[in-house]
Design an enzyme around this catalytic site. Structure first.
Site, PDB file in Angstrom:
ATOM      1  CE  LYS A  85      -9.529  -3.115  14.392  1.00  0.00           C
ATOM      2  NZ  LYS A  85      -8.402  -2.983  13.479  1.00  0.00           N
ATOM      3  CG  ASN A 123      -0.250  -0.054   2.516  1.00  0.00           C
ATOM      4  OD1 ASN A 123       0.447   0.889   2.861  1.00  0.00           O
ATOM      5  ND2 ASN A 123      -0.380  -1.155   3.258  1.00  0.00           N
TER       6      ASN A 123
HETATM    7  O1  PMT Z   1       2.808   6.032   6.549  1.00  0.00           O
HETATM    8  P1  PMT Z   1       2.376   7.402   6.062  1.00  0.00           P
HETATM    9  O2  PMT Z   1       2.618   7.612   4.581  1.00  0.00           O
HETATM   10  O3  PMT Z   1       2.964   8.502   6.899  1.00  0.00           O
HETATM   11  O4  PMT Z   1       0.788   7.507   6.224  1.00  0.00           O
HETATM   12  C1  PMT Z   1       0.223   7.469   7.503  1.00  0.00           C
HETATM   13  C2  PMT Z   1      -1.019   6.578   7.548  1.00  0.00           C
HETATM   14  C3  PMT Z   1      -2.092   7.185   6.674  1.00  0.00           C
HETATM   15  C4  PMT Z   1      -0.682   5.160   7.085  1.00  0.00           C
HETATM   16  C5  PMT Z   1      -1.448   6.545   9.068  1.00  0.00           C
HETATM   17  O5  PMT Z   1      -1.781   7.842   9.466  1.00  0.00           O
HETATM   18  C6  PMT Z   1      -2.641   5.617   9.278  1.00  0.00           C
HETATM   19  O6  PMT Z   1      -3.794   5.978   9.102  1.00  0.00           O
HETATM   20  N1  PMT Z   1      -2.354   4.350   9.711  1.00  0.00           N
HETATM   21  C7  PMT Z   1      -3.354   3.300   9.830  1.00  0.00           C
HETATM   22  C8  PMT Z   1      -3.713   2.753   8.477  1.00  0.00           C
HETATM   23  C9  PMT Z   1      -4.731   1.629   8.547  1.00  0.00           C
HETATM   24  O7  PMT Z   1      -4.394   0.514   8.229  1.00  0.00           O
HETATM   25  O8  PMT Z   1      -5.910   1.988   9.013  1.00  0.00           O
HETATM   26  P2  PMT Z   1      -7.186   0.966   9.150  1.00  0.00           P
HETATM   27  O9  PMT Z   1      -8.332   1.847   9.390  1.00  0.00           O
HETATM   28  O10 PMT Z   1      -7.209   0.039   7.986  1.00  0.00           O
HETATM   29  O11 PMT Z   1      -6.835   0.121  10.435  1.00  0.00           O
HETATM   30  C10 PMT Z   1      -7.257   0.487  11.738  1.00  0.00           C
HETATM   31  C11 PMT Z   1      -6.205   0.172  12.758  1.00  0.00           C
HETATM   32  O12 PMT Z   1      -6.005  -1.248  12.835  1.00  0.00           O
HETATM   33  C12 PMT Z   1      -4.847   0.786  12.478  1.00  0.00           C
HETATM   34  O13 PMT Z   1      -4.314   1.197  13.726  1.00  0.00           O
HETATM   35  C13 PMT Z   1      -4.021  -0.388  11.917  1.00  0.00           C
HETATM   36  O14 PMT Z   1      -2.640  -0.262  12.227  1.00  0.00           O
HETATM   37  C14 PMT Z   1      -4.636  -1.561  12.667  1.00  0.00           C
HETATM   38  N2  PMT Z   1      -4.589  -2.858  11.953  1.00  0.00           N
HETATM   39  C15 PMT Z   1      -5.257  -3.058  10.792  1.00  0.00           C
HETATM   40  C16 PMT Z   1      -5.251  -4.311  10.197  1.00  0.00           C
HETATM   41  C17 PMT Z   1      -4.526  -5.346  10.793  1.00  0.00           C
HETATM   42  N3  PMT Z   1      -4.467  -6.563  10.247  1.00  0.00           N
HETATM   43  N4  PMT Z   1      -3.851  -5.128  11.935  1.00  0.00           N
HETATM   44  C18 PMT Z   1      -3.873  -3.902  12.524  1.00  0.00           C
HETATM   45  O15 PMT Z   1      -3.255  -3.714  13.565  1.00  0.00           O
END
Ligand code: PMT
Length: 402
Positions: free
Chosen positions: A342, A210
């Site tokens: 979560k 990604n």
């Molecule tokens: O890396 P950069 O270019 O600086 O960009 C920053 C960012 C946009 C990546 C960052 O600010 C951000 O939003 N990170 C989380 C991205 C994400 O995967 O969001 P989500 O809404 O899909 O997931 C929710 C949460 O669950 C997140 O804390 C993620 O780390 C966590 N997760 C998701 C899936 C998984 N299998 N395990 C997880 O721990």
């Protein structure tokens, strides 16, 4: 990474041959992100011109106590209030003596007397002048009053003598000045952070990834270290250097990130921040050899990856758990759902899919939700956003302990 991003620094240049090195200090501090202004004593102007500092700082240079003589209209009190930190380089024996005795005879000494910000002195003088008991008594007095020092270093001097009294090298200033901003907000707390993308292998040369650059998580790690936390960063593949003061564990896949994160929980962490963009799915099988371009269409079967954030919040050694939410719509509703599902302490939601914030951008904007309350961190450079978010996390973490 720009550790001094948006920090307002006033460099005072006093009279001494080492003043020729001061423009380089301005350049180094500016390239670390700081906003640098320069004030010069009249003796300093005998060695380097005002114009040189104007060119390297991109700002008017302050030389007189009387505002009318500068274009910027900032008087000595405003300058003293403006500066987050003051650096005197070179600091001559005479100037050190002036501030040790609380004099306010020109702009530079008056600013030092009027400022409540930390002041770093970089002495430079003949080695006998440095050794002189009068100078040493002044240094002792200033140290007791909380003045900080960089150098002097030892070596051959402009006067031909050898000894202590050379100006500290310009390269040392970024690290020394960054340390001035270290706080104890998270002193002794162990913080575990995930950052960056994951790469899910399809065959030996292809993967599903990604657009995460890792910058948001790396900025959080740098700022946590700046706040004196013990920081571990579990990172997917990025092009970023390891943040200063953090232990870096490099991984590729979501499963590797999951394992590394849970392993770190064995040694009890106080705070977890999930900033990584973890792949939700991974190919069921990784082909042993490069997949050949034979078929018109191919189907890739995928299976769910473990959810690292959910596993951390369910762990027997559960730390104060902060998630991120990357959303393209219904930001608040989706973030709140993730927080509830979560069982998180806090969630930082960002709008993604925009060119000037979030994934791959140097900037971000966050909406942070916690305990029936919320905060908005306006769009800014990610280092600044990380500072605001960690201040919020530190406050809520401490409140959760009461
Ligand atoms: O890396 P950069 O270019 O600086 O960009 C920053 C960012 C946009 C990546 C960052 O600010 C951000 O939003 N990170 C989380 C991205 C994400 O995967 O969001 P989500 O809404 O899909 O997931 C929710 C949460 O669950 C997140 O804390 C993620 O780390 C966590 N997760 C998701 C899936 C998984 N299998 N395990 C997880 O721990």
């Amino acid at each position: 990474m720009d550790f001094l991003l948006s920090k307002k620094l006033l460099l005072i240049v006093t009279g001494g041959v080492a003043a020729y090195k001061s423009p380089e200090i301005v350049r180094k501090l500016r390239s670390a992100g700081a906003d640098v202004r320069v004030a010069m004593t009249s003796a300093a102007q005998e060695f380097v011109t005002e114009l040189t500092f104007q060119a390297v700082s991109g700002q008017d240079v302050f030389t007189s106590l009387f505002v009318g003589e500068t274009d910027s209209g900032m008087g000595h009190i405003e300058l003293a209030r403006w500066a987050d930190a003051i650096i005197v380089a070179p600091a001559s024996a005479d100037f050190i003596s002036q501030i040790a005795t609380g004099q306010a005879k020109d702009l530079a000494s008056t600013i030092c007397l009027a400022s409540t910000s930390p002041i770093l002195l970089a002495p430079a003088m003949n080695q006998q002048m440095w050794k002189n008991l009068a100078t040493q008594a002044n240094i002792k007095k200033l140290k007791q009053r909380g003045f900080l020092f960089n150098g002097p270093s030892s070596g051959e001097q402009a006067c031909g003598e050898v000894g202590l009294g050379r100006l500290a090298e310009p390269e040392t200033f970024v690290a020394v000045v960054s340390d001035m901003f270290k706080t104890n907000h998270l002193s002794g707390s162990k913080i575990l952070i995930t950052a960056g993308p994951t790469q899910e292998p399809i065959d030996p040369v292809r993967y599903i990834g990604n657009r995460s650059s890792g910058l948001m998580g790396y900025c959080l790690a740098s700022v946590a270290a700046e706040m004196s936390a013990i920081v571990t960063l579990v990172s997917g593949p990025t092009a970023l250097p390891a943040p200063k003061g953090a232990s870096l564990i490099a991984v590729n896949t979501a499963r590797q990130m999951f394992k590394a994160t849970l392993r770190e929980l064995d040694s009890k962490q106080d705070i977890f921040i999930g900033a990584a963009a973890v792949a939700d799915y991974t190919p069921v099988k990784t082909a042993m050899n490069k997949i050949k371009k034979i078929e018109e269409t191919i189907t890739l079967e995928m299976k769910k990856n473990p959810d690292i954030l959910a596993a951390v919040s369910q762990h027997p050694n559960r730390p104060f758990t902060v998630g991120f939410a990357a959303e393209t719509e219904n930001l608040e509703r989706n973030a709140m759902n993730k927080m509830k599902k979560k069982e998180l302490n806090m969630i930082a939601a960002n709008l993604v899919g925009l060119s000037d914030q979030g994934f791959g951008s140097s900037k971000n904007e966050l909406f942070v939700f916690y305990k029936r309350s919320k905060s908005h961190i306006p769009r800014a450079e990610k280092l600044q956003v990380a500072r605001s978010l960690l201040n919020l996390i530190a406050k809520n973490y401490k409140a959760s302990k009461k």
